[in-house]
Every structure is written in structure tokens, then in C-alpha cells.
Scaffold this motif. Structure first.
Motif, PDB file in Angstrom:
ATOM      1  N   PHE A   4      17.365  31.743  10.694  1.00  0.00           N
ATOM      2  CA  PHE A   4      16.116  31.467   9.984  1.00  0.00           C
ATOM      3  C   PHE A   4      15.351  32.764   9.703  1.00  0.00           C
ATOM      4  O   PHE A   4      14.712  32.901   8.654  1.00  0.00           O
ATOM      5  N   LEU A   5      15.424  33.711  10.642  1.00  0.00           N
ATOM      6  CA  LEU A   5      14.737  34.984  10.438  1.00  0.00           C
ATOM      7  C   LEU A   5      15.353  35.770   9.283  1.00  0.00           C
ATOM      8  O   LEU A   5      14.657  36.545   8.618  1.00  0.00           O
ATOM      9  N   ALA A  23       5.468  25.936   4.617  1.00  0.00           N
ATOM     10  CA  ALA A  23       6.270  26.246   5.805  1.00  0.00           C
ATOM     11  C   ALA A  23       5.898  25.358   6.985  1.00  0.00           C
ATOM     12  O   ALA A  23       6.764  24.952   7.769  1.00  0.00           O
ATOM     13  N   LEU A  24       4.618  25.046   7.120  1.00  0.00           N
ATOM     14  CA  LEU A  24       4.175  24.159   8.202  1.00  0.00           C
ATOM     15  C   LEU A  24       4.418  22.692   7.860  1.00  0.00           C
ATOM     16  O   LEU A  24       4.804  21.897   8.726  1.00  0.00           O
ATOM     17  N   GLN A  30      22.757  32.029   1.887  1.00  0.00           N
ATOM     18  CA  GLN A  30      22.024  31.702   3.109  1.00  0.00           C
ATOM     19  C   GLN A  30      22.123  30.211   3.411  1.00  0.00           C
ATOM     20  O   GLN A  30      22.349  29.814   4.566  1.00  0.00           O
ATOM     21  N   GLN A  31      21.975  29.362   2.391  1.00  0.00           N
ATOM     22  CA  GLN A  31      22.098  27.917   2.596  1.00  0.00           C
ATOM     23  C   GLN A  31      23.494  27.567   3.106  1.00  0.00           C
ATOM     24  O   GLN A  31      23.656  26.747   4.022  1.00  0.00           O
ATOM     25  N   ARG A  32      24.507  28.187   2.488  1.00  0.00           N
ATOM     26  CA  ARG A  32      25.882  27.946   2.903  1.00  0.00           C
ATOM     27  C   ARG A  32      26.107  28.364   4.352  1.00  0.00           C
ATOM     28  O   ARG A  32      26.755  27.657   5.129  1.00  0.00           O
ATOM     29  N   ARG A  33      25.539  29.495   4.742  1.00  0.00           N
ATOM     30  CA  ARG A  33      25.727  29.993   6.101  1.00  0.00           C
ATOM     31  C   ARG A  33      25.081  29.053   7.122  1.00  0.00           C
ATOM     32  O   ARG A  33      25.641  28.797   8.190  1.00  0.00           O
ATOM     33  N   VAL A  34      23.910  28.526   6.795  1.00  0.00           N
ATOM     34  CA  VAL A  34      23.243  27.584   7.700  1.00  0.00           C
ATOM     35  C   VAL A  34      24.086  26.320   7.873  1.00  0.00           C
ATOM     36  O   VAL A  34      24.225  25.794   8.976  1.00  0.00           O
ATOM     37  N   LEU A  45      14.323  23.401   8.163  1.00  0.00           N
ATOM     38  CA  LEU A  45      13.693  24.581   8.762  1.00  0.00           C
ATOM     39  C   LEU A  45      13.981  25.844   7.942  1.00  0.00           C
ATOM     40  O   LEU A  45      13.147  26.752   7.875  1.00  0.00           O
ATOM     41  N   THR A  46      15.168  25.889   7.307  1.00  0.00           N
ATOM     42  CA  THR A  46      15.461  27.011   6.418  1.00  0.00           C
ATOM     43  C   THR A  46      14.460  27.064   5.271  1.00  0.00           C
ATOM     44  O   THR A  46      13.942  28.129   4.922  1.00  0.00           O
TER      45      THR A  46
END
Length: 400
Positions: free
Chosen positions: A213-214, A60-61, A318-322, A337-338
Motif C-alpha cells: 500500500f505504501l 482515503a478515509l 500496482q493493482q495486478r501486484r496487489v 485499501l489500495t
């Protein structure tokens, strides 16, 4: 112009897909081989589960920082660097003599994955004509689906048969071989793009992005607070052995692939928000049923079919929504970032599970998983509220 994918492009895409398979299997095999890791190094299940957390939080970092510090380098170079680190980390894991060495090796593997994951899809999409990019991305991501279907159950079987040290030595060897395959089959034509830290921060702090992202953070926290302890759960609550764990992982893989195939078709009929709500609702209901139904292994395996199906509705949606809510300029950063928030959720969820399970057992773990998914639903609703005024403003601008 011929827009068909050529045989050489297919070989290159398969090489990238294999690399994704190896990364996903090596990253998540800790969950399926938890008892073997605990036995090899005399650890508690909670200590072993934290190794999954350490990997996820490191990824994540690393993922966004790699884009800022090294994003200007050629994409194949980034992938090969990541594969080298990932493979060396796996060898270090196999050779570790104590818990400190295991932790350090998982940090190295997480850093290597930070070079690989966000870049593989971008590299694959740039190997083909624009008309074939969607198909090329699907071919690359197939490696992740096959890892769920076969890689993780196979890893659990290897660990139970020959031990966790042999498993991670094999992960290291196959990682380096997959890097050699990329070196031989993937052309070095894809240039990177420099991303400023200020631009990354502006996307991260914008309300519509942060709440999105949350959503993925809490989804993965909920899923992996349960999944990371699947082997001890089957052993302690369902009195199942190694074969039962492998069967459960295989069921999760098959049902997950079916969910992925279904959501690909459903995406043409339903919005990403509706699919996310459907998947999260099904996940909550199914987790509650697993807690309430008789503790028979056959019942668990049936329930896991729906659990995995629901889970694999969520990732593509979720990927599609981003992609839908991000501008063309910020799309690459938003997707990176996702991925960072996704692996952050994996790390956080499995860390919470390592604290909760020894104290409260299965029922505490199930309650925590449901609580995380409920937080994801709240984040989704908040994200939609922040998104709608921006959509209306854009429509008014276009009319003017």
C-alpha cells in the motif's frame, strides 16, 4: 452456456463506465482549472490546490469505512448513494461564497466518491459470466482513461471559458444524469458483502500488504505533487496560457492511454515488480530532464509524453501486484485499501505541493516529486523481501 456479453449487459457496463468518467473528471478537474478557481474566489494557487488534497484525503478515509459500515448493502444502491452525494457536493461547490464552503463541498464529493470508486468495478464484474469478467472490468475502467484523455482537458477549457462555478455546476448535473442512467440500465442483482473492521485492520497491519500500500501511496504523492500544479507551472515557468494548459492535459491523456494499452500487453511478458521499477525509473529520469532541459513549451510537451506513459505503467501494475500477493478472501479488502492509499497519496502529494511551490517554485516541486518516487522504490523492495518468505512457505506447503 453462452458466455458472450449481451447488448443489455453492454449498456449496463457503459453506464458504469460513464459514472467512472464523471467521478474522475470531477475529482481531478481542480488541477487543470486551478487559475479559474483562484480567480473566482480570490484564492492563492496553494489554497486552490488544497481542495484537491481535501478530496483525496476524504476519499482515503471514506472508501474503507464505507465497506465496513455499508458493504452489506446492494452494490447498485451504494453507487447511486455515492453519485447523489458527489453531485450535490459539486452543486455546493458552484454555489459556495467562501473558502469554508469550498472545503465542505469537496469533503462531500470525496465521501460520495468513497461509495462509488471501490464498488463500480465489483458491480461491473458481477453483471457478466465469469469468463467475461476481465473484459467487463476493462470496459468499466475505460471511463477513467477517457477522463484523462478528454474529460480533464475539457474541464480546464470550460473553466477558462465560462468560469469554475459553471464547471462544477455542470459536474453536478452530469453526475445526477449518470446516476439516472445507472438506475435505468444496471440491474439491481449484485448483493454486497459484510466486512468486519477487525478483518480490515488485520490486512492493513500485515507487513506484505502495508508495504504494498505504501508503494501506491508514495507513487501518487510523487505524481500529484507535480500534476496538481501543472497549470501554475506552465504559467509561471513556461509562460504558457490557457491553451497551453489544455494542450498539456491532452498530451498527458493521450500518452496515458497509450501507456495503459502497452502495459496490458507487457503484463504477459513481465512481472508486475519489473513494470513498476521500469515505470518509476522512467518517471524519475523524465522529471529530472524536465528540470534540466530548456524551458520551451514544445520541449515540455514532449517530456510529458514520457511522463504520462510512465505513470500509466504504474497503476495497472500496482493493482495486478496487489491481486497476486493477496489471498482470495482478502482480495476485495486489499483492493479497497489500495484505492484508499492511492487517494491518500493524491491528497498528501498535492498538500505538500501547496506548501512547497510558493516557497521553492518549480525546482523544489520537481525535487519533492523525485523524493516521493524514490520512497516508493524503497517500499517496493521492502515489500518483495516480506513477500518472498511467504511464497516459499506456500510452495513447501503445496509440495508436502
Amino acid at each position: 452456456m453462452n458466455a458472450e456479453i449481451t447488448s443489455s449487459q453492454r449498456r449496463a457496463l457503459r453506464a458504469l463506465s460513464i459514472a467512472y468518467f464523471v467521478q474522475a473528471t470531477g475529482a481531478l478537474s481542480v488541477a487543470g482549472s486551478l487559475p479559474a478557481i483562484s480567480a473566482a474566489w480570490q484564492l492563492t494557487d496553494a489554497q486552490s490546490a488544497r481542495l484537491l488534497s481535501i478530496f483525496g484525503l476524504t476519499f482515503a478515509l471514506a472508501a474503507p469505512l464505507v465497506q465496513v459500515l455499508f458493504g452489506h448493502l446492494r452494490r447498485r444502491q451504494l453507487v447511486l448513494t455515492g453519485i447523489g452525494l458527489f453531485g450535490l457536493g459539486a452543486f455546493a461547490f458552484a454555489l459556495s461564497t467562501g473558502y469554508g464552503g469550498l472545503v465542505a463541498s469537496r469533503i462531500v464529493m470525496g465521501a460520495g466518491a468513497g461509495f462509488i470508486g471501490p464498488v463500480l468495478v465489483a458491480l461491473g464484474s458481477e453483471l457478466v459470466h465469469e469468463q467475461q469478467r476481465g473484459r467487463a472490468i476493462g470496459m468499466v475502467l475505460l471511463g477513467v482513461s477517457i477522463a484523462s484523455l478528454a474529460g480533464i482537458p475539457l474541464a480546464a477549457w470550460v473553466a477558462s471559458l465560462w468560469g469554475a462555478k459553471v464547471l462544477f455546476a455542470l459536474v453536478g448535473l452530469v453526475s445526477l444524469l449518470s446516476g439516472l442512467n445507472i438506475l435505468l440500465r444496471v440491474p439491481d442483482k449484485s448483493a454486497g458483502s459484510r466486512i468486519r473492521f477487525s478483518e480490515l485492520a488485520s490486512v492493513l497491519l500485515e507487513g506484505k500488504y502495508l508495504t504494498a500500500f505504501l508503494v501506491v501511496f508514495f507513487i501518487t504523492s510523487g505524481v500529484y505533487s507535480f500534476y496538481s500544479f501543472i497549470a501554475p507551472l506552465i504559467r509561471d515557468t513556461w509562460a504558457g496560457g490557457t491553451h497551453a494548459v489544455s494542450a498539456a492535459l491532452a498530451v498527458l491523456g493521450v500518452a496515458g492511454v497509450l501507456g495503459n494499452l502497452w502495459v496490458t500487453r507487457a503484463a504477459t511478458r513481465f512481472t508486475s515488480e519489473k513494470l513498476l521499477i521500469t515505470g518509476m525509473t522512467l518517471l524519475i529520469l523524465d522529471t529530472a530532464l524536465i528540470a534540466l532541459l530548456p524551458k520551451a513549451l514544445s520541449v515540455l510537451l514532449l517530456a510529458l509524453v514520457f511522463w504520462a506513459f510512465a505513470t500509466d505503467l504504474l497503476w495497472p501494475s500496482q493493482q495486478r501486484r496487489v491481486v497476486e500477493l493477496s489471498s482470495a478472501r482478502h482480495r476485495g479488502i486489499a483492493l479497497a485499501l489500495t484505492s484508499a492509499f492511492m487517494f491518500g497519496g493524491i491528497g498528501f502529494g498535492s498538500a505538500v505541493a501547496s506548501w512547497i511551490y510558493p516557497v521553492t517554485g518549480f525546482y523544489g516541486l520537481a525535487a519533492m516529486s523525485v523524493a516521493f518516487i524514490l520512497m516508493a522504490l524503497v517500499s517496493l523492495q521492502l515489500s518483495e523481501k516480506l513477500r518472498k518468505p511467504l511464497v516459499m512457505a506456500e510452495l513447501c506447503k503445496n509440495k508436502a
